[in-house]
Design a protein around this motif. Sequence first.
Motif, PDB file in Angstrom:
ATOM      1  N   GLN A 277       1.955 -16.577  -3.801  1.00 20.73           N
ATOM      2  CA  GLN A 277       1.492 -15.749  -2.632  1.00 20.73           C
ATOM      3  C   GLN A 277       2.513 -14.759  -2.213  1.00 20.73           C
ATOM      4  OE1 GLN A 277      -0.895 -18.449  -0.506  1.00 20.73           O
ATOM      5  NE2 GLN A 277      -1.615 -17.032   1.090  1.00 20.73           N
ATOM      6  N   THR A 278       3.610 -15.448  -1.972  1.00 15.13           N
ATOM      7  CA  THR A 278       4.906 -14.554  -1.319  1.00 15.13           C
ATOM      8  C   THR A 278       5.179 -13.533  -2.486  1.00 15.13           C
ATOM      9  OG1 THR A 278       5.457 -16.543   0.096  1.00 15.13           O
ATOM     10  CG2 THR A 278       6.719 -14.653  -0.281  1.00 15.13           C
ATOM     11  N   LEU A 279       5.324 -13.954  -3.555  1.00 11.90           N
ATOM     12  CA  LEU A 279       5.799 -13.357  -4.709  1.00 11.90           C
ATOM     13  C   LEU A 279       5.023 -12.074  -4.854  1.00 11.90           C
ATOM     14  CD1 LEU A 279       6.654 -16.038  -7.464  1.00 11.90           C
ATOM     15  CD2 LEU A 279       8.265 -14.760  -5.953  1.00 11.90           C
ATOM     16  N   MET A 305      -4.682 -12.710 -11.445  1.00 11.73           N
ATOM     17  CA  MET A 305      -4.361 -11.342 -11.902  1.00 11.73           C
ATOM     18  C   MET A 305      -5.043 -10.416 -11.146  1.00 11.73           C
ATOM     19  SD  MET A 305      -1.971 -11.903 -13.902  1.00 11.73           S
ATOM     20  CE  MET A 305      -1.788 -10.198 -13.736  1.00 11.73           C
ATOM     21  N   ASP A 306      -6.252 -10.695 -10.665  1.00  7.90           N
ATOM     22  CA  ASP A 306      -7.102  -9.777  -9.797  1.00  7.90           C
ATOM     23  C   ASP A 306      -6.352  -9.405  -8.519  1.00  7.90           C
ATOM     24  OD1 ASP A 306      -8.767  -9.298 -11.873  1.00  7.90           O
ATOM     25  OD2 ASP A 306     -10.172 -10.509 -11.085  1.00  7.90           O
ATOM     26  N   PHE A 307      -5.874 -10.754  -7.938  1.00 10.47           N
ATOM     27  CA  PHE A 307      -5.069 -10.508  -6.660  1.00 10.47           C
ATOM     28  C   PHE A 307      -3.686  -9.895  -6.987  1.00 10.47           C
ATOM     29  CE2 PHE A 307      -2.088 -13.721  -4.063  1.00 10.47           C
ATOM     30  CZ  PHE A 307      -2.098 -12.705  -2.926  1.00 10.47           C
ATOM     31  N   ALA A 308      -3.136 -10.021  -8.259  1.00 10.53           N
ATOM     32  CA  ALA A 308      -1.737  -9.282  -8.516  1.00 10.53           C
ATOM     33  C   ALA A 308      -2.045  -8.023  -8.612  1.00 10.53           C
ATOM     34  CB  ALA A 308      -1.217  -9.940  -9.863  1.00 10.53           C
ATOM     35  N   ALA A 309      -3.177  -7.476  -8.882  1.00  8.84           N
ATOM     36  CA  ALA A 309      -3.340  -6.120  -9.562  1.00  8.84           C
ATOM     37  C   ALA A 309      -3.560  -5.247  -8.456  1.00  8.84           C
ATOM     38  CB  ALA A 309      -5.036  -5.973 -10.176  1.00  8.84           C
ATOM     39  N   ILE A 310      -3.972  -5.806  -6.951  1.00 14.21           N
ATOM     40  CA  ILE A 310      -3.976  -4.954  -5.872  1.00 14.21           C
ATOM     41  C   ILE A 310      -2.492  -4.600  -5.326  1.00 14.21           C
ATOM     42  CG2 ILE A 310      -4.518  -5.316  -3.157  1.00 14.21           C
ATOM     43  CD1 ILE A 310      -6.401  -7.532  -4.006  1.00 14.21           C
ATOM     44  N   TYR A 311      -1.524  -5.143  -5.902  1.00 10.69           N
ATOM     45  CA  TYR A 311      -0.122  -5.127  -5.636  1.00 10.69           C
ATOM     46  C   TYR A 311       0.713  -4.309  -6.789  1.00 10.69           C
ATOM     47  CZ  TYR A 311      -0.950  -7.985  -1.652  1.00 10.69           C
ATOM     48  OH  TYR A 311      -1.464  -8.241  -0.504  1.00 10.69           O
ATOM     49  N   GLY A 312      -0.151  -4.159  -7.871  1.00  9.04           N
ATOM     50  CA  GLY A 312       0.666  -3.308  -9.099  1.00  9.04           C
ATOM     51  C   GLY A 312       1.338  -4.157  -9.803  1.00  9.04           C
TER      52      GLY A 312
END
Length: 408
Positions: A277-279, A305-312
């Motif tokens: 979450q923080t990472l 990975m969809d969550f990560a995608a929002i942050y590039g």
Amino acid sequence: MRIERAEVLVTSPGRNFVTLRITTTDGVVGLGDATLNGRELAVVSYLRDHLVPLLVGREANDIEDTWQYLYRGAYWRRGPVTMSAIAAVDMALWDIKGKVAGLPVYQLLGGRSRRGGLAYGHASGSTLEALFTSVRNHLDEGFRAIRIQTGVPGLKKIYGVGGDQARGQKYDYEPAGRTAVPVEEDWDTRFYLQHIPGVFEAVRAEFGAGLPLLHDAHHRLTPNQAAQLGRSLEPYDLFWLEDCTPAENQEALRRVRAMTTTPLAIGEVLNSVHDYQTLITEQLIDYVRSSVTHGGGITAMRKLMDFAAIYGIRSGFHGPTDISPVGMAAALHLSIALHNFGIVEYMPHNAQTLEVFRTGYTFTDGLLDPGEAPGLGVEVDDELAATFPYTPAYLPVNRLLDGTVHDW
Ligand code: KDG
Ligand code: MG
């Protein structure tokens, strides 16, 4: 279509693998990987004693509902044993769904985003010369991205550095020793930090600027040491520096991130979106390292990975030989479908393993492809699997030169 049977297969064709096989009332069979290196039998018990009795009679089509039922229903959430067991169920149900649809799983995930997934190989050597031989062997095998691990003067044996190879010899690194207790290795961070920049300088001089290079620090460093390493490696333009600090401390990456532009990957020991979450929200990493096998399966890793995608942030799934061919196939179906794919680790399994597990994925021009077979595209040969009984095997333990147990 209901789940009629679920069986747990344990086989050890060179190393231990745990596989869940689900059979439906229509006779469709799905496979899932539940291998947790060095703790395999804990997951076997979790599956056999606690999940299999819950699965029989459930609707095989309802993957999301089954995932939530097993995760929330247990009350005790997360952790590698739980998440590997749930992952195996999840993979097996995706395998079944694909077979019923007559489609490879990646098609059910939205279809292809690329021709193939860039894979990196793991080159190592106790000396620079041995390392160069290993790099050349990987280039000959078609790898187009390479992780660099070497021996360090003053230290006897380091995890991640396999036996030295002759030119043309196959890679022989196995991360778990088949011993009743773990092998012990030694470690000194100062020796390591003094040595590694020179290794990358030499590798760049020998193999040029174009080859993507990676390095695994295996959780051994403090944030300051990791920052120092990241900065000292900046001239060599790494694809990533992996697991530089102990992964469970997400905040530690703030300091590293602030001090270096070397891209960071972390998470092969993480198994839940909450571990990231923080990472992710603070953009402290560039690549997610979890495997589909330990991260709760395709369903959970897709969400992560969809969550990560929002942050590039992109994927870099863990793919050592202790991920079974079933787990590797699941990772490849997801990798080919994700827009935010980055790279995938690939350590080819030995010949015996590939006889027990017949795979449909291919490796061409440095790219991995999951293949077009319906489902995950992997079959297991039961009779052959049974000829390789479980053999205790452990990852090593790392000690500082004064005997203190250290991260590794
Ligand atoms: O089971 C753990 C090993 O697979 C792991 O330590 C290897 O660090 C590793 C990697 O990146 O493949
Ligand atoms: Mg690693």
